[in-house]
Design an enzyme around this catalytic site. Structure first.
Site, PDB file in Angstrom:
ATOM      1  N   ASP A 235       4.465   1.810   1.821  1.00  0.00           N
ATOM      2  CA  ASP A 235       5.320   2.165   1.236  1.00  0.00           C
ATOM      3  C   ASP A 235       5.559   3.803   1.813  1.00  0.00           C
ATOM      4  OD1 ASP A 235       7.696   2.446  -1.056  1.00  0.00           O
ATOM      5  OD2 ASP A 235       6.170   4.176  -1.612  1.00  0.00           O
TER       6      ASP A 235
ATOM      7  N   LYS B 266      11.920   6.507   2.027  1.00  0.00           N
ATOM      8  CA  LYS B 266      12.888   6.886   1.141  1.00  0.00           C
ATOM      9  C   LYS B 266      13.674   8.230   1.495  1.00  0.00           C
ATOM     10  CE  LYS B 266       9.255   5.281  -2.218  1.00  0.00           C
ATOM     11  NZ  LYS B 266       8.226   5.578  -1.665  1.00  0.00           N
TER      12      LYS B 266
ATOM     13  N   PHE C 122       0.953  -1.173   0.032  1.00  0.00           N
ATOM     14  CA  PHE C 122      -0.040  -0.047   0.102  1.00  0.00           C
ATOM     15  C   PHE C 122       0.995   1.225  -0.075  1.00  0.00           C
ATOM     16  CE2 PHE C 122      -2.716   3.188   2.046  1.00  0.00           C
ATOM     17  CZ  PHE C 122      -3.539   3.287   1.267  1.00  0.00           C
TER      18      PHE C 122
END
Length: 313
Positions: free
Chosen positions: A52, A86, A26
């Site tokens: 994510d 990230k 997701f």
């Protein structure tokens, strides 16, 4: 790849890191923090075990709040959820990597993350402005750091123990080759746009050869035109197997050996996107051989500027 009877429970082994990554993921690129929190809780409730995230999405705190609420409610335990986040382009300089990682952990309210990706291979001018531009509106890039130097800083995060696996995002096959050739710790995951209109077969084959998981974002084409879910090949299969076109495209992603990300704020779509099941082999062949449309919806691989995130100054 380890597959249970239910396609949605597929786990793919990682070359290093936290064992296996759930193939069904997701994505949390949702602009509104309240909507982010609710959608993330719903995703965990229906069964998603892979979230994510990204510094650039500016909503890690909302994701963290949703996770903590789910943990406290007993919906899921931390050990059962795979969390990716990230490093943004403005933090590529090695001395900025660990502070950025630590900030993401604080926002997500986690002691560790399962996977940390370099969001794009492009370094932007370091600083607090995530979208640095000159007087002509052009991105200000940072020529003072290489992708290899940034990668080496991620390797040191793995050494420290709070980052279980590392990888790349929004990259070309050429860039992946460059990192794989010189890395001490090889990428465990490569996240790129991929769907039946952009299958990335060459990159997928390289990833298979090197034990790298290809993680597909925009697995449904991000709702842009031409609409993948309106493709006659996809809709024809959907009618035959009594699934939605979205479920067909997502099942295709897992059956060909990739993980995928899908995002929605609507509970019924979140549920549907999780409830995928295996396609017959003739449907897999039909998608590969019958779809001729080829389109990339996000130009981020050429510029480092994400196409799905609104610009803010």
């Amino acid at each position: 790849m380890a597959t249970s009877d239910a396609l949605r429970d597929t786990r793919i082994p990682l070359s290093h890191g936290s064992g296996m990554i759930p193939a069904v993921g997701f994505g949390t690129l949702i602009p509104d923090p309240l909507a982010t929190k609710q959608a993330t809780r719903t995703a965990l409730e229906v069964g998603f075990r892979h979230l994510d995230c990204a510094e650039r999405y500016r909503n890690e705190e909302a994701v963290g709040d949703a996770m903590q609420a789910a943990f406290k409610a007993g919906t899921v335990q931390r050990k059962d959820v795979f969390i990716t986040t990230k490093l943004w382009n403005t933090n590529h300089r090695p001395e900025r990597v660990k502070p950025a990682f630590d900030a993401s952990c604080r926002q997500l309210q986690l002691d560790y993350v399962d996977c940390y990706l370099i969001h794009t291979p492009f370094a932007f001018q370091p600083g607090d402005d995530q979208d640095p531009r000159d007087e002509h509106g052009q991105v200000i890039y940072d020529s003072g750091v290489t992708l290899v130097e940034t990668w080496q800083a991620l390797e040191r995060l793995v050494d420290d123990g709070r980052c279980k696996a590392i990888g790349l995002s929004d990259v070309t096959l050429e860039k992946v080759r460059e990192i794989v050739a010189g890395a001490r710790i090889k990428p465990a995951v490569v996240q790129v746009e991929s769907h039946p209109y952009l299958p990335e077969w060459d990159l997928l084959e390289f990833c298979r050869e090197h034990g790298i998981v290809l993680l597909a974002f925009a697995a449904l084409g991000h709702g842009l035109s031409p609409k993948l879910v309106d493709d006659p090949v996809i809709t024809g299969i959907a009618r035959r197997v009594h699934k939605t076109p979205a479920q067909v495209a997502l099942a295709w992603a897992v059956q060909r050996g990739t993980a995928f990300l899908t995002t929605s704020t609507k509970p019924e779509y979140i549920q549907q996107n999780f409830e995928i099941s295996a396609l017959p082999e003739d449907a897999m062949r039909e998608i590969r051989e019958g779809i001729r449309t080829n389109v990339r919806f996000n130009a981020v691989v050429g510029t480092g500027v994400p196409g799905f995130i609104p610009r803010t100054r």
